[in-house]
Motif scaffolding. Structure first.
Motif, mmCIF file in Angstrom:
data_model
loop_
_atom_site.group_PDB
_atom_site.id
_atom_site.type_symbol
_atom_site.label_atom_id
_atom_site.label_comp_id
_atom_site.label_asym_id
_atom_site.label_seq_id
_atom_site.Cartn_x
_atom_site.Cartn_y
_atom_site.Cartn_z
ATOM 1 N N HIS A 101 21.649 -9.038 0.906
ATOM 2 C CA HIS A 101 21.565 -10.475 0.673
ATOM 3 C C HIS A 101 22.167 -10.892 -0.669
ATOM 4 N N VAL A 102 22.742 -9.984 -1.414
ATOM 5 C CA VAL A 102 23.276 -10.292 -2.738
ATOM 6 C C VAL A 102 24.725 -10.734 -2.587
ATOM 7 N N LEU A 103 25.002 -11.981 -2.936
ATOM 8 C CA LEU A 103 26.318 -12.571 -2.704
ATOM 9 C C LEU A 103 27.243 -12.256 -3.877
ATOM 10 N N THR A 104 27.781 -11.058 -3.906
ATOM 11 C CA THR A 104 28.766 -10.647 -4.904
ATOM 12 C C THR A 104 29.868 -9.871 -4.195
ATOM 13 N N LEU A 105 31.014 -9.743 -4.865
ATOM 14 C CA LEU A 105 32.156 -9.019 -4.308
ATOM 15 C C LEU A 105 32.288 -7.677 -5.017
ATOM 16 N N LYS A 106 32.444 -6.604 -4.234
ATOM 17 C CA LYS A 106 32.600 -5.262 -4.780
ATOM 18 C C LYS A 106 33.965 -4.705 -4.369
ATOM 19 N N ASP A 107 34.580 -3.991 -5.305
ATOM 20 C CA ASP A 107 35.901 -3.423 -5.055
ATOM 21 C C ASP A 107 35.749 -2.031 -4.431
ATOM 22 N N ASP A 108 35.222 -1.995 -3.216
ATOM 23 C CA ASP A 108 35.038 -0.721 -2.515
ATOM 24 C C ASP A 108 35.076 -0.981 -1.014
ATOM 25 N N GLY A 109 34.524 -0.087 -0.256
ATOM 26 C CA GLY A 109 34.562 -0.216 1.197
ATOM 27 C C GLY A 109 33.467 -1.075 1.790
ATOM 28 N N THR A 110 32.713 -1.817 0.958
ATOM 29 C CA THR A 110 31.674 -2.704 1.467
ATOM 30 C C THR A 110 32.283 -3.737 2.408
ATOM 31 N N LEU A 111 31.643 -3.947 3.558
ATOM 32 C CA LEU A 111 32.177 -4.854 4.569
ATOM 33 C C LEU A 111 31.690 -6.279 4.330
ATOM 34 N N TYR A 112 32.624 -7.229 4.449
ATOM 35 C CA TYR A 112 32.333 -8.648 4.238
ATOM 36 C C TYR A 112 32.768 -9.435 5.467
ATOM 37 N N ARG A 113 32.185 -10.609 5.599
ATOM 38 C CA ARG A 113 32.538 -11.520 6.696
ATOM 39 C C ARG A 113 32.700 -12.930 6.119
ATOM 40 N N VAL A 207 17.783 -14.787 -2.899
ATOM 41 C CA VAL A 207 16.861 -13.699 -3.205
ATOM 42 C C VAL A 207 16.333 -13.871 -4.627
ATOM 43 N N PRO A 208 15.047 -13.640 -4.881
ATOM 44 C CA PRO A 208 14.529 -13.741 -6.256
ATOM 45 C C PRO A 208 15.322 -12.877 -7.220
ATOM 46 N N GLY A 209 15.739 -13.492 -8.328
ATOM 47 C CA GLY A 209 16.543 -12.795 -9.319
ATOM 48 C C GLY A 209 18.020 -13.099 -9.231
ATOM 49 N N CYS A 210 18.476 -13.670 -8.109
ATOM 50 C CA CYS A 210 19.882 -14.033 -7.954
ATOM 51 C C CYS A 210 20.112 -15.468 -8.428
ATOM 52 N N VAL A 211 21.352 -15.763 -8.759
ATOM 53 C CA VAL A 211 21.695 -17.094 -9.259
ATOM 54 C C VAL A 211 21.700 -18.078 -8.095
ATOM 55 N N ASN A 212 21.046 -19.213 -8.282
ATOM 56 C CA ASN A 212 21.033 -20.262 -7.273
ATOM 57 C C ASN A 212 22.139 -21.256 -7.606
ATOM 58 N N THR A 213 23.225 -21.230 -6.851
ATOM 59 C CA THR A 213 24.365 -22.094 -7.148
ATOM 60 C C THR A 213 24.113 -23.546 -6.778
ATOM 61 N N THR A 214 23.046 -23.830 -6.046
ATOM 62 C CA THR A 214 22.749 -25.213 -5.662
ATOM 63 C C THR A 214 21.656 -25.833 -6.522
ATOM 64 N N GLU A 215 21.101 -25.082 -7.453
ATOM 65 C CA GLU A 215 19.950 -25.582 -8.209
ATOM 66 C C GLU A 215 20.335 -26.694 -9.172
ATOM 67 N N MET A 216 21.411 -26.498 -9.946
ATOM 68 C CA MET A 216 21.846 -27.492 -10.927
ATOM 69 C C MET A 216 23.127 -28.173 -10.423
ATOM 70 N N ASP A 217 23.104 -28.595 -9.169
ATOM 71 C CA ASP A 217 24.284 -29.168 -8.547
ATOM 72 C C ASP A 217 24.433 -30.619 -8.966
ATOM 73 N N ILE A 218 25.664 -31.033 -9.295
ATOM 74 C CA ILE A 218 25.914 -32.425 -9.678
ATOM 75 C C ILE A 218 25.626 -33.357 -8.516
ATOM 76 N N ARG A 219 25.861 -32.903 -7.285
ATOM 77 C CA ARG A 219 25.621 -33.753 -6.132
ATOM 78 C C ARG A 219 24.151 -34.134 -6.028
ATOM 79 N N LYS A 220 23.248 -33.208 -6.390
ATOM 80 C CA LYS A 220 21.824 -33.526 -6.321
ATOM 81 C C LYS A 220 21.453 -34.592 -7.344
ATOM 82 N N CYS A 221 22.064 -34.522 -8.510
ATOM 83 C CA CYS A 221 21.800 -35.537 -9.519
ATOM 84 C C CYS A 221 22.247 -36.919 -9.026
ATOM 85 N N ARG A 222 23.343 -36.974 -8.302
ATOM 86 C CA ARG A 222 23.834 -38.243 -7.783
ATOM 87 C C ARG A 222 22.950 -38.741 -6.651
ATOM 88 N N ARG A 223 22.388 -37.820 -5.862
ATOM 89 C CA ARG A 223 21.521 -38.247 -4.764
ATOM 90 C C ARG A 223 20.215 -38.846 -5.274
#
Length: 498
Positions: A101-113, A207-223
């Motif tokens: 569930h960790v949304l990061t990119l790795k330079d190896d054979g890890t499979l992504y979709r 996941v707890p400990g991961c960065v929430n990219t929607t938490e400090m979203d400018i769109r939420k401030c406008r809403r």
């Protein structure tokens, strides 16, 4: 124009075009890169099906292929920069790993979709907790190993079930309907859609400990300036409850104070502290607590049967006399092996450990630690004098009992002694304690001093008959002997001479 009109209809009257949002500019650039990566005819990354042990994994690419494409097509010289850019794209939910569930990119054979365009953040998603509850219910109904709830998801489901107790039947029915629709789809298509839906919630409920990219979203401030906006729902279930009462909506909002430099610095310090926090799974915390409880249960007079008797529920104080004795029983000695803290809590343990350190010519470490402990309990008027005495004995140049201290702790301690206090030696004491715990304590447990005490069988009973505080009869003493560990069926010779 048609698209803008449709967005306006979704946002409500008086809302500006979402294309004006600063985030939308970023989304459009990311989507352009994603479309180029997926375009195999124009030199994109080949999307393939990978054979696993007993199954096939459809529509995946490796992380190494994505990094290689970014380096070649975006004029990136360093692969680390390409990995960073790919991780930022993954954090927004445009691509995701299929194994965790960790949304990061790795330079190896890890499979992504790649994420389906329907779930792209440019669609101005702001899902409700009811949508998340429906998703988690669906996961529990689909009996697949790959769809089992993680620990944090199970906790979220229980929390949502308590919060939506009155409408939980409605949520459960919606989840059942979604499961029936999903079962009619092709197996491969359903597997891909399940992973894309999971990745969507990894962005909006990370996941707890991961960065929430929607938490400090400018769109939420406008809403927030437009509370009448209709929020979108992933499953078509809109929450018709108002977030505010009509009275509060009509009142003018309070003017927001512009943050000062000090406010920003405080926020940065707070966020840095949050990044350094150590997170553990609740299951590991529970296992640790259960292990601690089972280990110390036999030492709790109220949780287990103790010998000779429980002084908390009887008038016999023999147990306390045995615990305060300088001649420890095997029961007490075994407790020293749990940790160095337990050994130092017991006066007999301190004495045995000090005797061992003297045999290794390193007793100054424990004597320094004990002197600092004594300093913390001194009257305030004596603290400054005693602090200087400790410095002269253990840390000054040519000190008679010099200790081995690292440069950082030495500088901090010398700085603290400019204004001596009870905790001036805190850093030095912590360093010495870690040194004893990692080095001397392990050898102490293997030493003859500790092993002789641990394997001794007659010392506790010999003290029992020598100590005049134990005023019991010979028959009572004989009964006690038969209950002590390792003495079943034996009778001590001092009993005959007593």
């Amino acid at each position: 124009m048609a698209e803008a009109s449709r967005d306006l209809g979704q946002q409500g009257v008086g809302t500006t075009d979402p294309e004006d949002s600063p985030n939308m500019i970023v989304y459009r650039k990311i989507e352009d890169v994603i479309m180029r990566i997926q375009d195999e005819k124009a030199g994109g990354v080949a999307i393939r099906t990978v054979k696993s042990f007993l199954s096939k994994i459809p529509s995946v690419v490796s992380g190494a292929d994505i990094v290689l494409w970014l380096v070649k097509n975006l004029s990136i010289e360093d692969s680390a920069e390409a990995i960073h850019l790919g991780s930022l794209i993954a954090a927004q939910g445009y691509l995701f790993p299929i194994s965790d569930h960790v949304l990061t990119l790795k330079d190896d054979g890890t499979l992504y979709r790649f994420q389906a365009p329907y779930f792209w953040p440019s669609n101005c998603w702001e899902p409700e907790n009811t949508d998340y509850a429906i998703y988690l219910c669906k996961r529990t109904m689909q009996n697949k190993a790959r769809l089992e709830l993680a620990d944090y998801e199970a906790e979220n489901l229980a929390r949502l079930q308590r919060a939506f107790a009155r409408k939980w039947e409605f949520i459960f029915m919606q989840a059942e309907a979604q499961v029936k629709i999903d079962r009619k789809k092709d197996k491969v298509e359903r597997k891909i859609l399940d992973s894309q839906e999971r990745a969507f919630w990894d962005v909006h409920r990370p996941v707890p400990g991961c960065v929430n990219t929607t938490e400090m979203d400018i769109r939420k401030c406008r809403r927030e300036k437009n509370p009448q906006r209709v929020k979108k729902s992933v499953y078509g279930v809109t929450d018709d409850t108002q977030t505010q009462s009509p009275v509060h909506q009509s009142l003018p909002s309070q003017p927001v104070r512009k943050p000062t430099r000090e406010d920003v610095q405080k926020e940065i310090s707070f966020l840095n502290i949050q990044l350094d926090r150590h997170c553990m799974k609740m299951s590991k915390v529970a296992d640790s607590l259960m292990g601690y409880t089972e280990q110390f249960m036999v030492y709790d007079p109220l949780a287990s049967t103790i010998e000779p008797s429980n002084p908390w529920i009887s008038d016999d104080m023999t147990f306390w006399d045995l615990e305060a004795s300088r001649d420890p029983s095997q029961h007490r000695v075994k407790k020293w092996g749990f940790s160095l803290e337990e050994a130092l809590k017991d006066p007999a343990g301190q004495e045995a450990f000090l005797k061992f350190l003297e045999s290794e010519f390193s007793s100054e470490n424990l004597r320094f630690w004990l002197a600092v402990q004594d300093l913390k309990r001194r009257p305030l008027e004596n603290v400054a004098t005693r602090a200087q005495e400790i410095w002269q004995e253990f840390l000054a140049e040519g000190a008679p009992s010099s200790i081995n201290l690292d440069s950082h702790s030495y500088e901090r301690t010398s700085h603290n002694l400019q204004d001596p206090g009870r905790y001036s030696y805190e850093d030095a004491q912590e360093h010495i304690f870690k040194l004893m715990k990692s080095d001397s304590y392990a050898r102490f447990l293997r030493s003859n001093i500790y092993q002789d005490l641990l394997l001794a069988r007659k010392k506790p009973t010999a003290w029992f008959f020598r100590n005049p505080a134990t005023k019991v009869s010979a028959d009572r003493a004989d009964a006690v002997l038969l209950t002590l560990p390792g003495l079943e069926g034996h009778r001590e010779t001092p009993l005959e001479g007593s």
